[in-house]
Motif scaffolding. Structure first.
Motif: not given
Length: 227
Positions: A186-198
Motif C-alpha cells: 500500500s502507498t497509504k498510511w497504515l495504522i494498527l489499534a488494539v482494544g479490550i472488551a468485557f
C-alpha cells in the motif's frame, strides 16, 4: 442587509489582515476530516472505547500532525505530509487507557509488503494481568488494521479478535496472536489499534460492559509509505 456575523465571515474570507485566520481554519478543517476518517476506520474493531472528549482530542492530535508537515507552508500543510509517529500511543478512551487495563506490553508489527499487521501476547493469568469490571466473566482482545487515505477520505480496514476468554486465575492455554491484512504494498498510511472488551456470560447470555473505564483501545503501531 447582511447581519454582523455574515459581515465578519466576509471579512475573514477576503481581507488581508485575516490571512493567518484563513490558514488556521483551512488546517483545522483538514484535521477534522482526518479525525472522522480515523474514527470510522477503527470502529470496525467492535470495542466501544471512547470518552466525551474523544473527537476534540483526536482533532487536536491531527492538528499537531498537520503542523509537523515541513514540506508545505502554513495554510497548505496536510496530514499525509506530517509526522505519523505522533499518533502512536493515542488512547481512544482517556478514562480507560489500554495500559491501565492490560498489564502486558503486546508485541506488534506492520509488514507493508504483505499488508499484514500482527498483535501477539504471551499466555498469562487474566486475574493477574488484566483489570476487569466487577462481575466480568470473560474478555476479548481485538485489533483494527486500517489503511487510510487522508487525501481522498477513504480507508480499508481488517479486524481480528479472540473468542470470549475466561477471566479467572488460570493461565490461558495458549498465547494470543491476532493477524489482520490490508492491501499489500500500500502507498497509504497504515495504522494498527488494539482494544479490550468485557462480558458477563451467564445462563447462555452474554452482557457487555460499557462503563467508560473498562473499554480501552490504543494506536499501537503506525507506518507511512516513506518509512
Amino acid at each position: 442587509m447582511p447581519n454582523e456575523k455574515s459581515k465578519i465571515a466576509t471579512r475573514i474570507k477576503t481581507e488581508r489582515g485575516y490571512k493567518r485566520t484563513r490558514q488556521t481554519i483551512a488546517e483545522f478543517q483538514r484535521a477534522g476530516k482526518a479525525a472522522k476518517i480515523l474514527l470510522d476506520a477503527v470502529r470496525t474493531a467492535g470495542v466501544k472505547a471512547r470518552d466525551k472528549a474523544l473527537f476534540s482530542r483526536l482533532l487536536g492530535l491531527m492538528f499537531q500532525v498537520i503542523k509537523s508537515d515541513s514540506i508545505h507552508r502554513r495554510g497548505d500543510r496536510t496530514v499525509i505530509n506530517g509526522d505519523i509517529e505522533l499518533m502512536r500511543g493515542f488512547d481512544f478512551n482517556a478514562n480507560g487507557k489500554l495500559s491501565s487495563l492490560i498489564f502486558i506490553q503486546p508485541t506488534v508489527s506492520i509488514d507493508r509488503a504483505t499488508g499484514t499487521m500482527k498483535v501477539d501476547l504471551p499466555a498469562f493469568i487474566p486475574e493477574d494481568m488484566i483489570k476487569a469490571p466487577l462481575n466480568a466473566t470473560h474478555f476479548k482482545i481485538a485489533c483494527a488494521a486500517a489503511e487510510v487515505d487522508f487525501a481522498e477520505g477513504t480507508f480499508v480496514t481488517a479486524t481480528a479478535r479472540t473468542e470470549p476468554l475466561p477471566f479467572n486465575d488460570e493461565e490461558l492455554p495458549a498465547p494470543i496472536s491476532l493477524t489482520a491484512t490490508v492491501t499489500p504494498n500500500s502507498t497509504k498510511w497504515l495504522i494498527l489499534a488494539v482494544g479490550i472488551a468485557f462480558n458477563d456470560v451467564t445462563a447462555d447470555k452474554a452482557d457487555s460492559f460499557y462503563e467508560s473505564q473498562y473499554n480501552g483501545m490504543c494506536i499501537v503501531a503506525v507506518s507511512s509509505p516513506d518509512a
